[in-house]
Each structure stands twice: as structure tokens, then as C-alpha cells.
Scaffold this motif. Sequence first.
Motif, PDB file in Angstrom:
ATOM      1  N   ALA A  84      -4.658  -9.807  14.612  1.00 52.25           N
ATOM      2  CA  ALA A  84      -4.798 -10.315  13.250  1.00 52.25           C
ATOM      3  C   ALA A  84      -5.534  -9.309  12.380  1.00 52.25           C
ATOM      4  CB  ALA A  84      -5.549 -11.642  13.266  1.00 52.25           C
ATOM      5  N   LYS A  85      -5.255  -9.373  11.099  1.00 53.50           N
ATOM      6  CA  LYS A  85      -5.926  -8.502  10.138  1.00 53.50           C
ATOM      7  C   LYS A  85      -7.062  -9.267   9.470  1.00 53.50           C
ATOM      8  CE  LYS A  85      -1.573  -6.250   8.840  1.00 53.50           C
ATOM      9  NZ  LYS A  85      -0.675  -5.990   7.694  1.00 53.50           N
ATOM     10  N   ASP A  86      -8.205  -8.619   9.350  1.00 52.33           N
ATOM     11  CA  ASP A  86      -9.341  -9.216   8.653  1.00 52.33           C
ATOM     12  C   ASP A  86      -9.313  -8.918   7.169  1.00 52.33           C
ATOM     13  OD1 ASP A  86     -10.409 -10.209  11.069  1.00 52.33           O
ATOM     14  OD2 ASP A  86     -11.372  -8.286  11.472  1.00 52.33           O
ATOM     15  N   VAL A  87      -8.732  -7.782   6.803  1.00 51.94           N
ATOM     16  CA  VAL A  87      -8.679  -7.349   5.406  1.00 51.94           C
ATOM     17  C   VAL A  87      -7.292  -6.778   5.138  1.00 51.94           C
ATOM     18  CG1 VAL A  87     -11.156  -6.853   5.266  1.00 51.94           C
ATOM     19  CG2 VAL A  87      -9.576  -5.051   6.007  1.00 51.94           C
ATOM     20  N   PRO A  88      -6.897  -6.677   3.876  1.00 52.45           N
ATOM     21  CA  PRO A  88      -5.592  -6.078   3.563  1.00 52.45           C
ATOM     22  C   PRO A  88      -5.506  -4.627   4.041  1.00 52.45           C
ATOM     23  CG  PRO A  88      -6.482  -7.227   1.657  1.00 52.45           C
ATOM     24  CD  PRO A  88      -7.587  -7.161   2.667  1.00 52.45           C
ATOM     25  N   GLU A  89      -4.300  -4.219   4.397  1.00 54.42           N
ATOM     26  CA  GLU A  89      -4.031  -2.849   4.850  1.00 54.42           C
ATOM     27  C   GLU A  89      -3.289  -2.094   3.749  1.00 54.42           C
ATOM     28  OE1 GLU A  89      -4.559  -1.337   7.898  1.00 54.42           O
ATOM     29  OE2 GLU A  89      -5.530  -3.047   8.858  1.00 54.42           O
ATOM     30  N   VAL A  90      -3.807  -0.913   3.411  1.00 55.88           N
ATOM     31  CA  VAL A  90      -3.168  -0.069   2.399  1.00 55.88           C
ATOM     32  C   VAL A  90      -2.786   1.264   3.040  1.00 55.88           C
ATOM     33  CG1 VAL A  90      -3.458   1.136   0.194  1.00 55.88           C
ATOM     34  CG2 VAL A  90      -4.457  -1.143   0.514  1.00 55.88           C
ATOM     35  N   ALA A 109     -11.254   3.631   0.535  1.00 56.23           N
ATOM     36  CA  ALA A 109     -12.196   3.171   1.557  1.00 56.23           C
ATOM     37  C   ALA A 109     -13.613   3.095   0.985  1.00 56.23           C
ATOM     38  CB  ALA A 109     -12.145   4.100   2.763  1.00 56.23           C
ATOM     39  N   HIS A 110     -13.972   4.093   0.187  1.00 48.80           N
ATOM     40  CA  HIS A 110     -15.314   4.132  -0.404  1.00 48.80           C
ATOM     41  C   HIS A 110     -15.502   3.011  -1.422  1.00 48.80           C
ATOM     42  CE1 HIS A 110     -18.972   5.667  -2.197  1.00 48.80           C
ATOM     43  NE2 HIS A 110     -18.365   5.837  -3.367  1.00 48.80           N
ATOM     44  N   ARG A 111     -14.558   2.856  -2.321  1.00 45.42           N
ATOM     45  CA  ARG A 111     -14.689   1.863  -3.391  1.00 45.42           C
ATOM     46  C   ARG A 111     -14.573   0.436  -2.856  1.00 45.42           C
ATOM     47  NH1 ARG A 111     -17.242   4.908  -6.927  1.00 45.42           N
ATOM     48  NH2 ARG A 111     -16.013   6.648  -7.733  1.00 45.42           N
ATOM     49  N   VAL A 118      -7.704   1.299   5.206  1.00 43.46           N
ATOM     50  CA  VAL A 118      -6.835   2.295   4.587  1.00 43.46           C
ATOM     51  C   VAL A 118      -6.298   3.270   5.622  1.00 43.46           C
ATOM     52  CG1 VAL A 118      -6.651   4.004   2.742  1.00 43.46           C
ATOM     53  CG2 VAL A 118      -8.318   2.139   2.538  1.00 43.46           C
ATOM     54  N   ARG A 119      -5.029   3.607   5.490  1.00 50.51           N
ATOM     55  CA  ARG A 119      -4.410   4.673   6.266  1.00 50.51           C
ATOM     56  C   ARG A 119      -3.709   5.630   5.301  1.00 50.51           C
ATOM     57  NH1 ARG A 119      -2.976   0.060   9.719  1.00 50.51           N
ATOM     58  NH2 ARG A 119      -3.959   0.312  11.760  1.00 50.51           N
ATOM     59  N   SER A 120      -3.388   6.832   5.787  1.00 53.10           N
ATOM     60  CA  SER A 120      -2.614   7.775   4.990  1.00 53.10           C
ATOM     61  C   SER A 120      -1.670   8.534   5.916  1.00 53.10           C
ATOM     62  CB  SER A 120      -3.520   8.751   4.226  1.00 53.10           C
ATOM     63  OG  SER A 120      -4.184   9.638   5.123  1.00 53.10           O
ATOM     64  N   ALA A 121      -0.605   9.087   5.327  1.00 51.14           N
ATOM     65  CA  ALA A 121       0.385   9.825   6.113  1.00 51.14           C
ATOM     66  C   ALA A 121       1.188  10.728   5.185  1.00 51.14           C
ATOM     67  CB  ALA A 121       1.313   8.860   6.855  1.00 51.14           C
ATOM     68  N   ALA A 159       2.713  -2.117   9.355  1.00 48.17           N
ATOM     69  CA  ALA A 159       1.417  -2.801   9.357  1.00 48.17           C
ATOM     70  C   ALA A 159       0.824  -2.945   7.960  1.00 48.17           C
ATOM     71  CB  ALA A 159       0.431  -2.054  10.250  1.00 48.17           C
ATOM     72  N   ALA A 160       1.292  -2.149   7.005  1.00 50.09           N
ATOM     73  CA  ALA A 160       0.673  -2.126   5.680  1.00 50.09           C
ATOM     74  C   ALA A 160       1.052  -3.350   4.860  1.00 50.09           C
ATOM     75  CB  ALA A 160       1.099  -0.857   4.939  1.00 50.09           C
ATOM     76  N   ASP A 161       0.102  -3.819   4.066  1.00 51.16           N
ATOM     77  CA  ASP A 161       0.385  -4.858   3.071  1.00 51.16           C
ATOM     78  C   ASP A 161       0.800  -4.221   1.753  1.00 51.16           C
ATOM     79  OD1 ASP A 161      -0.447  -7.311   4.587  1.00 51.16           O
ATOM     80  OD2 ASP A 161      -2.338  -6.235   4.645  1.00 51.16           O
ATOM     81  N   VAL A 162       0.226  -3.044   1.460  1.00 54.89           N
ATOM     82  CA  VAL A 162       0.550  -2.297   0.248  1.00 54.89           C
ATOM     83  C   VAL A 162       0.812  -0.849   0.634  1.00 54.89           C
ATOM     84  CG1 VAL A 162      -0.222  -1.595  -2.050  1.00 54.89           C
ATOM     85  CG2 VAL A 162      -0.974  -3.787  -1.105  1.00 54.89           C
ATOM     86  N   VAL A 163       1.933  -0.303   0.167  1.00 58.68           N
ATOM     87  CA  VAL A 163       2.286   1.095   0.406  1.00 58.68           C
ATOM     88  C   VAL A 163       2.283   1.811  -0.934  1.00 58.68           C
ATOM     89  CG1 VAL A 163       4.013   2.698   1.301  1.00 58.68           C
ATOM     90  CG2 VAL A 163       3.709   0.462   2.397  1.00 58.68           C
TER      91      VAL A 163
END
Length: 238
Positions: A84-90, A109-111, A118-121, A159-163
Motif C-alpha cells: 500500500a502507498k502512504d502518500v501519493p507517488e510522483v 521531495a524537499h517542498r 518522488v521518483r525520476s527517470a 506505480a505513479a499517481d502523477v507522471v
Amino acid sequence: MSRSVHDAPLPELLMPQTQLQRDARELARHYEGVFSPQTVERVVFESYASLRRTARVTAHLPSIARRFATDRLKALAQAEGAVAKDVPEVLFICVQNSGRSQMAAALMAHRSEGRVHVRSAGSLPGSGIDENCAAVMAEMGLDLGKEYPKPLTDDVVAAADVVISMGCGDACAVYPGKRYLDWDVSDPAGQDLDRVRSIRDDIDARVRGALPEIVAMTPSDAPGLTASHGADGGVGSS
């Protein structure tokens, strides 16, 4: 006597087999009941091979590959509803994952202060983090020293909620129900520090603008389920 091309070692034999197999066994124990050992081993070796194609320095590549494989397995488990996710994934995407998307991920991640993961690719990942991008982020106290360009994989998209893409075109796989944004952000590659600072500030303003709506989303915790949340100028449904 010269060696023929057929005597050259196969690329897979150049991998640090022992360490990768050890990492795969440890990760398989962690994900016992979620993934088969064979699936975990495949992800570990694929992660190493994909990073090795563009890495400038390979001395620490096995440990970086473990980090990459660990994150991919977590993303896959989230996408399949096993975790399960605890917070939204971006997920932030650019071409090389060496500049724009790295800065955006660090700023988000900072803000967000832990309210967003957060992930990046990159669609065509580079060989290292852009030095000027690292420098202007350090001015804000954000360290990109441990980051590395990562190839775009279906598991992190799923897995992301927002891309959020920044100049990677159609490289990102599209999943129904996800939220997609395209930020028209200049490429910092080859730019001087003042220009890269301007790009950083542009990204920071966009992050600040999008963050309240993203934080308000309910993270998806099962396959195919995402929060229904949208607003003019905000995160839209694909």
C-alpha cells in the motif's frame, strides 16, 4: 596468437555475478510471498545491465544497481497492490535524467516534506548528473551527489499517481487513470550557471504550484485505482 571475436567474454559474464546474486537472494527474502526469486533476480540483473550501458564509472555500479532494483521492486509491488502507498507517488521524466527531472524530484521531495514520494527517470539516460544542476541545487542545500540517471521502466510508471514529463516526447508508457502533466522546461545541458539557476527557479515555481493538489490526492493502493482529483491548471486525468 590473436583472439577471435568469438573468444571475447559475453557482456553478461562481465557482471559481478556473485554480488548481484547475493543481492537478489536478500531482496527475494524481503519480498517472499510477493515475487518469486526468479523475478527478483531478473530485476536485479536487468537493473545492473541497463545502468552499465551508460555509466562512466563502474566501480560502485553493483551497489547502485541494488538501489535501482530495490526501488523498481517496490514500485512493482505498489503497482500490483501488494504494498500500500502512504502518500501519493510522483514520477518526473526527462530525456537523460541528469538535469531537469533530477532537480524537479529533489525540489518536490524537499517542498513536500514527506507528504509525497518522488521518483525520476530518463527516456535515454545520461552517464551522470549535470555538474551545473548539482551546483545550483547545492546552493539551496539540496545534494544530488548520491543521485544517478535511471532508465525509464514500466514498473515506476505503473506505480505513479502523477507522471510529469519534461521534453521526453512519447517515451513514457501511458496507463489509463493516471495523471499526466507536460512541463515545458528548458534543457539545462550546456547552459551556464545563471541560466541553470533560472531553469531551477522555473521548476521550483511549478513544483510549488502543483504540490497542494498532489498532496491532497489519495494515493492508489491497488492496481488500476487512483484518486479522482483535478482542477483547472492542475493535474489532469489522461
